[in-house]
Design an enzyme around this catalytic site. Sequence first.
Site, PDB file in Angstrom:
ATOM      1  N   LYS A  92      38.585  36.065  41.025  1.00  0.00           N
ATOM      2  CA  LYS A  92      38.103  37.136  40.145  1.00  0.00           C
ATOM      3  C   LYS A  92      37.391  36.418  39.027  1.00  0.00           C
ATOM      4  O   LYS A  92      38.022  35.713  38.230  1.00  0.00           O
ATOM      5  CB  LYS A  92      39.293  37.931  39.627  1.00  0.00           C
ATOM      6  CG  LYS A  92      39.010  38.774  38.414  1.00  0.00           C
ATOM      7  CD  LYS A  92      40.212  39.645  38.137  1.00  0.00           C
ATOM      8  CE  LYS A  92      40.358  40.026  36.683  1.00  0.00           C
ATOM      9  NZ  LYS A  92      39.136  40.415  36.004  1.00  0.00           N
ATOM     10  N   TYR A 146      42.074  33.683  38.946  1.00  0.00           N
ATOM     11  CA  TYR A 146      41.467  34.469  37.858  1.00  0.00           C
ATOM     12  C   TYR A 146      40.772  33.503  36.899  1.00  0.00           C
ATOM     13  O   TYR A 146      41.440  32.741  36.198  1.00  0.00           O
ATOM     14  CB  TYR A 146      42.566  35.273  37.151  1.00  0.00           C
ATOM     15  CG  TYR A 146      42.103  36.295  36.121  1.00  0.00           C
ATOM     16  CD1 TYR A 146      40.775  36.438  35.736  1.00  0.00           C
ATOM     17  CD2 TYR A 146      43.030  37.143  35.535  1.00  0.00           C
ATOM     18  CE1 TYR A 146      40.389  37.393  34.808  1.00  0.00           C
ATOM     19  CE2 TYR A 146      42.653  38.111  34.605  1.00  0.00           C
ATOM     20  CZ  TYR A 146      41.329  38.219  34.237  1.00  0.00           C
ATOM     21  OH  TYR A 146      40.957  39.162  33.306  1.00  0.00           O
ATOM     22  N   GLY A 196      34.009  40.304  37.468  1.00  0.00           N
ATOM     23  CA  GLY A 196      34.846  40.548  36.295  1.00  0.00           C
ATOM     24  C   GLY A 196      34.164  41.335  35.176  1.00  0.00           C
ATOM     25  O   GLY A 196      34.679  42.360  34.740  1.00  0.00           O
TER      26      GLY A 196
HETATM   27  C1  NAY Z   1      42.043  42.430  33.438  1.00  0.00           C
HETATM   28  O1  NAY Z   1      42.692  41.477  33.833  1.00  0.00           O
HETATM   29  O2  NAY Z   1      42.480  43.307  32.724  1.00  0.00           O
HETATM   30  C2  NAY Z   1      40.650  42.556  33.869  1.00  0.00           C
HETATM   31  O3  NAY Z   1      40.320  42.302  34.964  1.00  0.00           O
HETATM   32  C3  NAY Z   1      39.687  43.061  32.914  1.00  0.00           C
HETATM   33  C4  NAY Z   1      38.456  42.236  32.738  1.00  0.00           C
HETATM   34  C5  NAY Z   1      37.903  42.703  31.452  1.00  0.00           C
HETATM   35  N1  NAY Z   1      37.951  41.604  30.526  1.00  0.00           N
HETATM   36  C6  NAY Z   1      38.686  41.679  29.410  1.00  0.00           C
HETATM   37  C7  NAY Z   1      38.751  40.447  28.576  1.00  0.00           C
HETATM   38  O4  NAY Z   1      39.253  42.684  29.081  1.00  0.00           O
HETATM   39  O5  NAY Z   1      36.690  44.401  32.508  1.00  0.00           O
HETATM   40  C8  NAY Z   1      36.545  43.341  31.610  1.00  0.00           C
HETATM   41  C9  NAY Z   1      36.085  43.888  30.279  1.00  0.00           C
HETATM   42  O6  NAY Z   1      37.032  44.784  29.771  1.00  0.00           O
HETATM   43  C10 NAY Z   1      34.758  44.613  30.411  1.00  0.00           C
HETATM   44  O7  NAY Z   1      33.815  43.797  31.032  1.00  0.00           O
HETATM   45  C11 NAY Z   1      34.241  45.100  29.062  1.00  0.00           C
HETATM   46  O8  NAY Z   1      33.827  44.037  28.258  1.00  0.00           O
END
Ligand code: NAY
Length: 295
Positions: A163, A135, A188
Amino acid sequence: IAKFQGIIPAFYACYDDKGDISEARTYELCDYLHGKGVQGVYVGGSSGECIYQSLEERKAVLGHVARRLQGKMTLIAHVGAPSTRDSVELAKHAADLGYDALSAIPPIYFKLPDSAVYRYWSEIIDSTPLPFIIYNIPQTTGYTLTTSLFRKLLENPKVIGVKNSSMPVLDIERFKNAGGDEVIVFNGPDEQFVAGRIMGAGAGIGGTYSAMPELFLQADKLVRNGRFAEAGAIQSDINDIIIALCSLDGSMYAGIKEVLRRRGVNVGGVRSPLEDISGEDAARIDAIVRQIDEA
Ligand code: NAY
């Protein structure tokens, strides 16, 4: 890697009205996502508020989701924790529960050299027979995965991909280029899902998917069929919604949980220090729900 394709929502933390982990509400979110037809879930990551939960709570969440969704979709457990010891304990627990793969952020708080990061990930990987997904999320961890460390980690056949949550789509292309056909890169940033898929991501893991799974499923299908202009138009609708979610007074996670509540799925609030929605957010969320319904 066929089972790691498609739309994989980052699972939300589900709390009761006192703010404790709720098994019943976890099942509600499981059932909702299963009903929408997503291909998997990523449990206990950023959106799962892992950073604000104890080891016992994280184990409980992994167990609840596994009991509800095993055999119905692909289950990925995020097991990254501040110490290697805790990460390994979570990894073994996820393996016992029958998860399909593990994933972990790099170590956080102290700035450590690549040698320590490599050892941290390797000890997690070596602790179970499960496939592993790195990640990379530099904006929250302060650590940027290089293609050279990625290549070194790929020498271990259990590492199936990364990811990638850094913003440049170029990074997705570089990781795919470094890994080749056998490796899967997960997009991501939800704001550039379509671009990420076109540049080499085979699937997406995202926090906003739960609020609008239909849109991401449709965009993914259009990309698979080479209908990029139509996919791009859906991405534009998605981005209007994400930008609105990011403009709330409360945290984006609180906003998404409120959207879910309006859609009949109550997963409770967010844990402090994340901020709940407040003031004019309720009216803003009315508008967001309308945007989603009309997209
Ligand atoms: C996780 O581990 O929850 C994710 O994979 C979520 C990745 C998200 N990043 C964060 C920092 O929350 O999906 C993205 C993000 O919510 C999205 O791009 C909106 O900014």
